[in-house]
Design a protein around this motif. Structure first.
Motif, PDB file in Angstrom:
ATOM      1  N   ASP A   1       0.840  -1.215  -0.148  1.00  0.00           N
ATOM      2  CA  ASP A   1      -0.046  -0.142  -0.080  1.00  0.00           C
ATOM      3  C   ASP A   1       1.018   1.208   0.045  1.00  0.00           C
ATOM      4  O   ASP A   1       0.269   2.297  -0.212  1.00  0.00           O
ATOM      5  CB  ASP A   1      -0.868  -0.059   1.061  1.00  0.00           C
ATOM      6  CG  ASP A   1      -2.079  -0.992   1.048  1.00  0.00           C
ATOM      7  OD1 ASP A   1      -2.314  -1.338  -0.021  1.00  0.00           O
ATOM      8  OD2 ASP A   1      -2.810  -1.185   2.276  1.00  0.00           O
ATOM      9  N   LYS A   2       2.185   1.141   0.154  1.00  0.00           N
ATOM     10  CA  LYS A   2       3.003   2.276   0.330  1.00  0.00           C
ATOM     11  C   LYS A   2       3.797   2.361  -1.096  1.00  0.00           C
ATOM     12  O   LYS A   2       4.000   3.336  -1.807  1.00  0.00           O
ATOM     13  CB  LYS A   2       3.939   2.072   1.432  1.00  0.00           C
ATOM     14  CG  LYS A   2       3.218   2.442   2.802  1.00  0.00           C
ATOM     15  CD  LYS A   2       4.273   2.538   3.753  1.00  0.00           C
ATOM     16  CE  LYS A   2       3.680   2.393   5.245  1.00  0.00           C
ATOM     17  NZ  LYS A   2       3.451   1.233   6.006  1.00  0.00           N
ATOM     18  N   ILE A   3       4.246   1.122  -1.453  1.00  0.00           N
ATOM     19  CA  ILE A   3       5.293   1.012  -2.672  1.00  0.00           C
ATOM     20  C   ILE A   3       4.376   1.252  -3.877  1.00  0.00           C
ATOM     21  O   ILE A   3       5.041   2.038  -4.813  1.00  0.00           O
ATOM     22  CB  ILE A   3       5.879  -0.435  -2.581  1.00  0.00           C
ATOM     23  CG1 ILE A   3       6.575  -0.597  -1.505  1.00  0.00           C
ATOM     24  CG2 ILE A   3       6.393  -0.798  -4.078  1.00  0.00           C
ATOM     25  CD1 ILE A   3       7.397  -2.137  -1.055  1.00  0.00           C
ATOM     26  N   VAL A   4       3.321   0.560  -4.052  1.00  0.00           N
ATOM     27  CA  VAL A   4       2.827   0.788  -5.397  1.00  0.00           C
ATOM     28  C   VAL A   4       2.251   2.093  -5.441  1.00  0.00           C
ATOM     29  O   VAL A   4       2.523   2.668  -6.638  1.00  0.00           O
ATOM     30  CB  VAL A   4       1.621  -0.405  -5.584  1.00  0.00           C
ATOM     31  CG1 VAL A   4       0.742  -0.183  -6.468  1.00  0.00           C
ATOM     32  CG2 VAL A   4       2.178  -1.835  -5.649  1.00  0.00           C
ATOM     33  N   PRO A   5       1.534   2.806  -4.583  1.00  0.00           N
ATOM     34  CA  PRO A   5       1.046   3.970  -4.924  1.00  0.00           C
ATOM     35  C   PRO A   5       2.394   5.098  -5.168  1.00  0.00           C
ATOM     36  O   PRO A   5       2.096   6.096  -5.921  1.00  0.00           O
ATOM     37  CB  PRO A   5       0.327   4.571  -3.709  1.00  0.00           C
ATOM     38  CG  PRO A   5       0.113   3.319  -3.042  1.00  0.00           C
ATOM     39  CD  PRO A   5       1.061   2.288  -3.420  1.00  0.00           C
ATOM     40  N   SER A   6       3.450   4.858  -4.557  1.00  0.00           N
ATOM     41  CA  SER A   6       4.531   5.706  -4.501  1.00  0.00           C
ATOM     42  C   SER A   6       5.205   5.590  -6.179  1.00  0.00           C
ATOM     43  O   SER A   6       5.413   6.448  -6.943  1.00  0.00           O
ATOM     44  CB  SER A   6       5.497   5.284  -3.786  1.00  0.00           C
ATOM     45  OG  SER A   6       5.065   5.572  -2.292  1.00  0.00           O
ATOM     46  N   LEU A   7       5.154   4.312  -6.669  1.00  0.00           N
ATOM     47  CA  LEU A   7       5.785   4.175  -7.882  1.00  0.00           C
ATOM     48  C   LEU A   7       4.778   4.817  -8.889  1.00  0.00           C
ATOM     49  O   LEU A   7       5.165   5.503 -10.068  1.00  0.00           O
ATOM     50  CB  LEU A   7       5.810   2.682  -8.240  1.00  0.00           C
ATOM     51  CG  LEU A   7       6.780   1.857  -7.534  1.00  0.00           C
ATOM     52  CD1 LEU A   7       6.800   0.442  -7.827  1.00  0.00           C
ATOM     53  CD2 LEU A   7       8.070   2.643  -7.663  1.00  0.00           C
ATOM     54  N   LEU A   8       3.433   4.465  -8.696  1.00  0.00           N
ATOM     55  CA  LEU A   8       2.257   5.067  -9.665  1.00  0.00           C
ATOM     56  C   LEU A   8       2.399   6.510  -9.780  1.00  0.00           C
ATOM     57  O   LEU A   8       2.335   7.244 -10.876  1.00  0.00           O
ATOM     58  CB  LEU A   8       1.133   4.557  -9.446  1.00  0.00           C
ATOM     59  CG  LEU A   8       0.799   3.050  -9.667  1.00  0.00           C
ATOM     60  CD1 LEU A   8      -0.495   2.509  -9.025  1.00  0.00           C
ATOM     61  CD2 LEU A   8       0.927   2.728 -11.227  1.00  0.00           C
ATOM     62  N   TYR A   9       2.756   7.150  -8.617  1.00  0.00           N
ATOM     63  CA  TYR A   9       2.743   8.534  -8.455  1.00  0.00           C
ATOM     64  C   TYR A   9       3.564   9.320  -9.323  1.00  0.00           C
ATOM     65  O   TYR A   9       3.555  10.172  -9.956  1.00  0.00           O
ATOM     66  CB  TYR A   9       2.646   8.935  -6.961  1.00  0.00           C
ATOM     67  CG  TYR A   9       2.554  10.313  -6.702  1.00  0.00           C
ATOM     68  CD1 TYR A   9       1.310  11.191  -6.791  1.00  0.00           C
ATOM     69  CD2 TYR A   9       3.766  11.192  -6.508  1.00  0.00           C
ATOM     70  CE1 TYR A   9       1.120  12.569  -6.845  1.00  0.00           C
ATOM     71  CE2 TYR A   9       3.545  12.594  -6.381  1.00  0.00           C
ATOM     72  CZ  TYR A   9       2.370  13.350  -6.329  1.00  0.00           C
ATOM     73  OH  TYR A   9       2.115  14.591  -6.508  1.00  0.00           O
ATOM     74  N   ASN A  10       4.841   8.422  -9.345  1.00  0.00           N
ATOM     75  CA  ASN A  10       5.814   9.122 -10.005  1.00  0.00           C
ATOM     76  C   ASN A  10       5.556   8.692 -11.687  1.00  0.00           C
ATOM     77  O   ASN A  10       5.926   9.769 -12.498  1.00  0.00           O
ATOM     78  CB  ASN A  10       7.044   8.463  -9.621  1.00  0.00           C
ATOM     79  CG  ASN A  10       7.688   9.254  -8.441  1.00  0.00           C
ATOM     80  OD1 ASN A  10       8.470  10.220  -8.534  1.00  0.00           O
ATOM     81  ND2 ASN A  10       7.329   8.680  -7.375  1.00  0.00           N
ATOM     82  N   MET A  11       4.879   7.580 -11.903  1.00  0.00           N
ATOM     83  CA  MET A  11       4.777   7.620 -13.202  1.00  0.00           C
ATOM     84  C   MET A  11       3.807   8.290 -13.937  1.00  0.00           C
ATOM     85  O   MET A  11       3.816   8.482 -14.929  1.00  0.00           O
ATOM     86  CB  MET A  11       4.351   6.033 -13.463  1.00  0.00           C
ATOM     87  CG  MET A  11       5.348   4.818 -13.096  1.00  0.00           C
ATOM     88  SD  MET A  11       4.522   3.163 -13.042  1.00  0.00           S
ATOM     89  CE  MET A  11       3.931   2.954 -14.511  1.00  0.00           C
ATOM     90  N   GLN A  12       2.764   8.434 -13.053  1.00  0.00           N
ATOM     91  CA  GLN A  12       1.598   9.412 -13.582  1.00  0.00           C
ATOM     92  C   GLN A  12       2.006  10.864 -13.912  1.00  0.00           C
ATOM     93  O   GLN A  12       1.573  11.400 -14.766  1.00  0.00           O
ATOM     94  CB  GLN A  12       0.506   9.410 -12.692  1.00  0.00           C
ATOM     95  CG  GLN A  12       0.498  10.317 -11.753  1.00  0.00           C
ATOM     96  CD  GLN A  12      -0.457   9.856 -10.513  1.00  0.00           C
ATOM     97  OE1 GLN A  12      -0.658   8.643 -10.209  1.00  0.00           O
ATOM     98  NE2 GLN A  12      -1.249  10.798 -10.059  1.00  0.00           N
ATOM     99  N   SER A  13       3.118  11.197 -13.645  1.00  0.00           N
ATOM    100  CA  SER A  13       3.793  12.404 -13.499  1.00  0.00           C
ATOM    101  C   SER A  13       4.563  13.015 -14.982  1.00  0.00           C
ATOM    102  O   SER A  13       5.119  13.816 -15.208  1.00  0.00           O
ATOM    103  CB  SER A  13       4.587  13.088 -12.539  1.00  0.00           C
ATOM    104  OG  SER A  13       5.723  12.164 -12.371  1.00  0.00           O
ATOM    105  N   ALA A  14       4.621  11.576 -15.622  1.00  0.00           N
ATOM    106  CA  ALA A  14       5.258  11.613 -16.872  1.00  0.00           C
ATOM    107  C   ALA A  14       4.675  12.780 -17.866  1.00  0.00           C
ATOM    108  O   ALA A  14       3.337  12.708 -17.932  1.00  0.00           O
ATOM    109  CB  ALA A  14       5.579  10.194 -17.681  1.00  0.00           C
ATOM    110  N   GLU A  15       5.378  13.240 -18.653  1.00  0.00           N
ATOM    111  CA  GLU A  15       4.809  14.268 -19.485  1.00  0.00           C
ATOM    112  C   GLU A  15       3.864  13.408 -20.828  1.00  0.00           C
ATOM    113  O   GLU A  15       2.802  13.832 -21.018  1.00  0.00           O
ATOM    114  CB  GLU A  15       5.712  15.171 -20.265  1.00  0.00           C
ATOM    115  CG  GLU A  15       6.031  16.294 -19.846  1.00  0.00           C
ATOM    116  CD  GLU A  15       6.960  16.925 -19.852  1.00  0.00           C
ATOM    117  OE1 GLU A  15       7.666  16.856 -21.035  1.00  0.00           O
ATOM    118  OE2 GLU A  15       7.664  17.464 -18.927  1.00  0.00           O
TER     119      GLU A  15
END
Ligand SMILES: Nc1nc2c(ncn2[C@@H]2O[C@H](COP(=O)(O)OP(=O)(O)OP(=O)(O)O)[C@@H](O)[C@H]2O)c(=O)[nH]1
Ligand SMILES: [Mg+2]
Lengths: 202, 850
Positions: free
Chosen positions: B220-234
């Motif tokens: 619940d910590k790892i996955v959202p952290s990764l997605l949060y960074n991925m979603q900020s891609a242009e």
């Protein structure tokens, strides 16, 4: 300097903008940050205090109030020793959301977690929640209660110190909740990296 | 001052002195260092620190320390502890230069020393890392992360099972969300956070005893952290596999590194762990409202599909489908928003099922189909006509179905179509289906069509297994007009091996230009048509007789017939096709329920088909062609409304222009016989009475069932296949039953005659009176000429009615959409199909033993 005797994890929750980050920064850095931006996800701060001549390390996890981060922030409740639930005394909606927060805490936190209700921003003129309303609410839900101002540094030190005192008391009476076995040290060692539960240090 | 000199050869100035004084009050301090009794390891450690931090680690002394550690490994833990103590003090005093040096030294020792002795040293090492991570200085946090990653890449012989990574997961996840004011620092902290998580994953993933990284508290910590960074891609570039070396800069941008990390995590997940990853993914998409628009969702789920171990890819589809369901069941948000989210989820599904299809086998395939159908059905139940989002959702699900099937081998597509066709609610003619049933029918037929389009027909018998064909033909007459048209389109795609359907969308008489490609009908296909041709033809014929037919219905049936002509026309079948054409033409005057437009349509369709025959039969049919051309010519002058193209309406048509007033413009049976004979075709069958007539449906339906039942029971299937194709046809035509013309008022008729009944209640029209007369005449004729057993069947209608009713009732009683697992196999179909052995075989088996 790694000579603290106790380690406690404190998690702050509450609606966006109630002043959680300001409270933490007032306590850990002694300042009131101008133009504090909204927290993203979770922030982390550390502060070591002294209680009865013993060093107590407080690990403070400051969560984002925004809805969209709710799932990651909830995952931090579980290992908390104390949960500070903050509302803004000049903003009725932040008080109205308290039952929702309690439900979340109920669901995700350890049931013996120390819960403190905090009405922040007492320095403001436009109070909407009278003190006794907050007090009543806290009493009804078995929580400690305190009103603070991060801006005026009112009751902030006291808030965290009382938490430290209370948790230490509990720890000494061995009342401190035993967190899920997987967190505690196995094979009798007390040194444990990645700090587990209350961490009585020798 | 001598103290100072002793410890630090070159004094550092004033503030340094101050701190030293402070230092000496510290009980854990290195005061001992000044003593001659100071342990050797402490001296060695002290010596690696330069006078001024800018000078960096004293290399030669570091070598000495390393050598010492290697030769006296039992000292390693004390060295670690001492280094940690020193660094802690330096952090406290904000002398970060020295902290960095201490960390570097620890890194080097970690790499140099061997595993048995490492365990205790690691404790100090990690304490040090944690200490640095706790500082507010980004530089120290990043440094700590790098050390941690180095540590994570070391294989320990005996990992320490009491070691926990809870803090690291929590802290690295927090770093992934860094909101530092300076963007470049922010990105560095985020990168460090992701690298740290990657390290924790590598360190723990293979050994649950160390730390079960798959537990919800971590995921619940790892996955959202990764997605949060991925979603900020242009922008989201989805590639199927990612080789870190080949993709420059992947390590420098948080979104890219986060993606790498997610791939690694998903790739390492065993079956039991997939859900642990997927649950937070789905929650994250809900929370951050990333379904609409869904490009990031598509990107992410594709990445998951690409990196998951192939045999588990089905569970991603399953999880997503369940999520769609849950969103339907009453997730948060207002209904409209929910419908939109559902539609977007389903669209994501349609993007990834194809990836799953390649690796899906057996039960999981039908499981996926079943799930999709269940969702469709739930959607139909919810649907309130106007909700366009619900429609979008259904479209997306149907697309998913199509995408999925497209990537399955052909034999599985047939299985799937059988499976779907059995889910179609059968509103039998006469029985009133609910509106929801009708919608479900349409939707399932659309799905069927979607799957059918992906199927590539080779042999007709493989495309149309008996049970499948039977179900299709049953629907061909049973459904509402739009569904009937869909069903015909499905037949088109399954029949059309040479891509003619596009050319033959609407009736025409000009085929020369179209460039049709015709091949000789294969033996297998001839066997197929000899077995099932009659059932198919009569179903199509019946389809043309319905009062509710729209232009689309008639045109689609024309296309089916034209395709059949092209695919199957041969010397052996031409008579049967011609017989059907004549029957269609005849029905335009004899079927009382048809509108004027419909009458014209049928006449036009029959001439269009007749004109097609010379183009598709590989025989010189000049005479027939001349004859048909002549008719077309005459109609062009006198009655263009009896030629294609079909018009929706023929408003200015006087009664004199109706087909029945223009017998000389019709195709004449005798003339056709002559033409065929002249071309060397044995046309004798054409002269026998037509098996097609309004109201014949029931008897014919049974007949075709009988043929199939026979085949299924294996009684004569061998004989059938073994015999020359002609024999099969003989068999069929011997059965051409003239004894089916029934009185219009008789109660047994469903379908056309029911509609006729309804008409009759409104008072007989001219046409109906004519029809009655005609029927009476043919009935008399039948009694005069028909063989005895036909009369017998005619006079024994009650068994048939009873059986028919039973059949209808049993098919109306609702079939559960979700059968017990396994019931969807072809075996299941065979069973239900054997149960529907027609009454004739039960009551008069002797009549059918040939
Ligand atoms: N007057 C007054 N303003 C305060 C006080 N504490 C915080 N604020 C202001 O309230 C706003 C929000 O403070 P934050 O600390 O960022 O609130 P938060 O709870 O951390 O918000 P999120 O991170 O979005 O959950 C800022 O503009 C602060 O200046 C206070 O005690 N008195
Ligand atoms: Mg905040």
């Amino acid at each position: 300097m790694e000579d603290y005797k106790f380690l406690f994890k404190v998690v702050l929750v509450g609606n966006a903008g109630v002043g959680k980050t300001c409270l933490v920064r007032r306590f850990t850095q002694g300042l009131f940050p101008p133009g504090q931006g909204a927290t993203i996800g979770v922030d982390f701060m550390i502060k070591t205090v002294e209680v009865d001549g013993e060093k107590v390390k407080l690990q403070i996890w400051d969560t984002a109030g925004q809805e969209r981060f709710r799932s990651i922030t909830q995952s931090y409740y579980r290992s908390a020793h104390a949960l500070i639930l903050v509302y803004d005394i000049s903003c009725q909606p932040t008080f109205d959301c308290l039952p929702d927060w309690l439900r979340e805490i109920e669901e995700y936190a350890n049931n013996k977690v120390l819960r403190i209700l905090v009405g922040n921003k007492t320095d403001r003129e436009d109070r909407e929640i009278p003190r006794h309303i907050g007090e009543d609410f806290a009493q009804r839900h078995g929580m400690y209660f305190l009103e603070t101002s991060a801006k005026e540094a009112e009751n902030v030190e006291r808030l965290f110190m009382e938490i430290a005192v209370e948790l230490m008391e509990q720890a000494k009476c061995k009342e401190l909740p035993k967190y899920d076995g997987s967190l505690g040290p196995i094979n009798g060692k007390t040194t444990s990296v990645g700090d587990t539960s209350c961490c009585l240090r020798s | 001052m001598s103290f100072v000199k002793c410890c630090f050869e070159a004094g550092e100035g004033h503030d340094f002195l101050d701190s030293f004084v402070q230092k000496c009050t510290d009980p854990g301090c290195c005061c001992g260092c000044c003593s001659a009794l100071r342990p050797r390891y402490k001296r060695l450690v002290d010596n690696i620190f330069p006078a001024s931090p800018q000078d960096g680690l004293v290399k030669s002394n570091m070598e000495k320390l390393t050598f010492y550690s290697l030769s006296s490994p039992e000292k390693l833990d004390r060295i670690g502890e001492y280094l940690f103590q020193k660094a802690s003090r330096d952090i406290y005093r904000r002398r970060h230069g020295f902290v960095i040096i201490a960390m570097e030294a620890m890194d080097q020792l970690l790499l140099a020393c061997h595993s048995q002795t490492l365990n205790l040293f690691v404790e100090s090492f990690l304490k040090m890392v944690q200490k640095l991570l706790e500082s507010t200085d980004p530089q120290l946090q990043i440094l700590a992360t790098q050390s941690f990653v180095r540590f994570a890449n070391i294989e320990e012989d005996t990992p320490s099972y009491h070691r926990r990574y809870d803090f690291f997961v929590s802290k690295f996840s927090a770093m992934c969300h860094s909101n530092h004011g300076d963007t470049s620092t922010r990105d560095k902290i985020r990168l460090a956070g992701i690298q740290g998580l990657q390290g924790v994953i590598r360190k723990t993933v293979s050994d649950d005893l160390v730390e079960n990284i798959w537990e919800a508290q971590h995921m619940d910590k790892i996955v959202p952290s990764l997605l949060y960074n991925m979603q900020s891609a242009e922008k989201y570039e989805t590639v199927s596999c990612m080789e870190t070396e080949a993709r420059d800069g992947a390590e420098e941008e948080p979104p890219r590194l986060a993606e790498c990390c997610l791939r690694e995590l998903v790739g390492r997940a065993s079956f039991g762990h997939i859900r642990s990853v997927l649950r937070p993914v789905l929650t994250h998409f809900d929370r951050h409202e990333l379904w609409v628009p869904n490009d990031f969702a598509v990107h992410t789920f594709k990445i998951i599909m690409f990196s998951i171990q192939a045999q588990y890819s089905y569970s991603v589809v399953e999880a997503l489908m369940q999520h769609v369901e849950a969103a339907g069941a009453g997730g948060a948000g207002e209904p409209r928003g929910r419908a939109r989210v559902r539609a977007a989820c389903a669209a994501v599904l349609s993007h990834i099922v194809a990836i799953a299809a390649a690796d899906s086998v057996g039960p999981s395939v039908l499981e996926i189909i079943n799930n999709l159908l269940t969702n469709l059905r739930a959607s139909v139940a919810r649907d309130s006509e106007k909700e366009t989002d619900e429609k979008l959702y259904q479209e997306a699900l149907i697309n998913a179905l199509g995408e999925f099937s497209d990537h399955l081998p052909d034999f599985q597509k047939i299985d799937i179509m059988m499976f779907i066709v059995n889910k179609v609610p059968s509103t039998q003619r006469g029985a009133k289906g609910t509106k929801a049933d009708a919608m479900l029918q349409t939707i399932l037929l659309k799905s069927l069509l979607k799957v059918g389009t992906t199927y590539k027909t080779t042999e007709l018998s493989k495309a149309f297994p008996a049970a499948f064909l039977e179900a299709l033909l049953r629907l061909a007459a049973a459904a509402a007009p739009p569904s009937r048209a869909l069903l015909q389109r499905l037949l088109h795609t399954l029949l059309d091996r040479r891509h003619h359907a596009g050319l033959l969308r609407a009736p025409t008489v000009d085929y020369a230009e179209l460039g049709l490609t015709v091949e000789k009908c294969s033996r297998q296909d001839l066997i197929f048509i000899s077995k099932h041709g009659y059932a198919i033809f009569s179903s199509l014929y019946e389809g043309l007789q319905l009062e509710s037919n729209t232009l689309e219905n008639i045109e689609t049936i024309y296309t089916t017939l034209a395709l059949l002509c092209i695919e199957l026309a041969s010397e052996e079948t031409i008579c049967d096709i011609m017989q059907l054409i004549l029957a269609i033409q005849q029905s335009s005057v004899s079927n009382p329920v048809l509108s004027v437009a419909q009458q014209c349509h049928l006449v036009a369709v029959s001439v269009a088909l007749a004109a097609l025959l010379p183009h598709v039969v590989l025989l010189p049919l000049d005479r027939l062609q001349d004859y048909i051309d002549k008719i077309i010519e005459s109609r062009r002058e006198e009655a263009p409304h009896l030629l294609p193209p079909l018009q929706p309406d023929y408003p200015q048509l006087g009664p004199a222009a109706l087909p029945n007033k223009l017998p000389y413009l019709m195709i004449d049976q005798m003339a056709v016989c002559e033409c065929l004979k002249a071309c060397g075709v044995d046309a004798s069958r054409l002269q026998s009475p037509s098996p097609y007539a309004a109201g014949a449906a029931l008897a014919l339906a049974h007949r075709h069932s009988w043929v199939e039942a026979g085949a299924a029971q294996g009684r004569d299937s061998l004989a059938d296949i073994g015999a020359p194709p002609g024999a099969g046809l003989e068999l069929d035509s011997a059965h051409s039953s003239p004894g089916v013309q029934r009185h219009a008022g008789s109660t047994q008729a469903a379908g056309v005659s029911l509609e006729a009944l309804r008409r009759a209640a409104g008072g007989p029209s001219d046409a109906e009176r004519r029809e009655l007369e005609r029927r009476r005449a043919t009935l008399n004729n039948a009694f005069r000429t028909a063989p005895f057993h036909h009369l017998l069947t005619l006079t024994q209608p009650k068994y048939e009615i009873q059986e028919k009713l039973e059949e209808i009732f049993s098919s109306i009683s609702e079939e559960p959409l979700l059968p017990a697992s396994g019931a969807c196999s072809p075996a299941g179909n065979t069973k239900s199909y054997q149960q529907s052995v027609p009454p004739y075989t039960k009551y008069f088996p002797e009549l059918f033993l040939y």
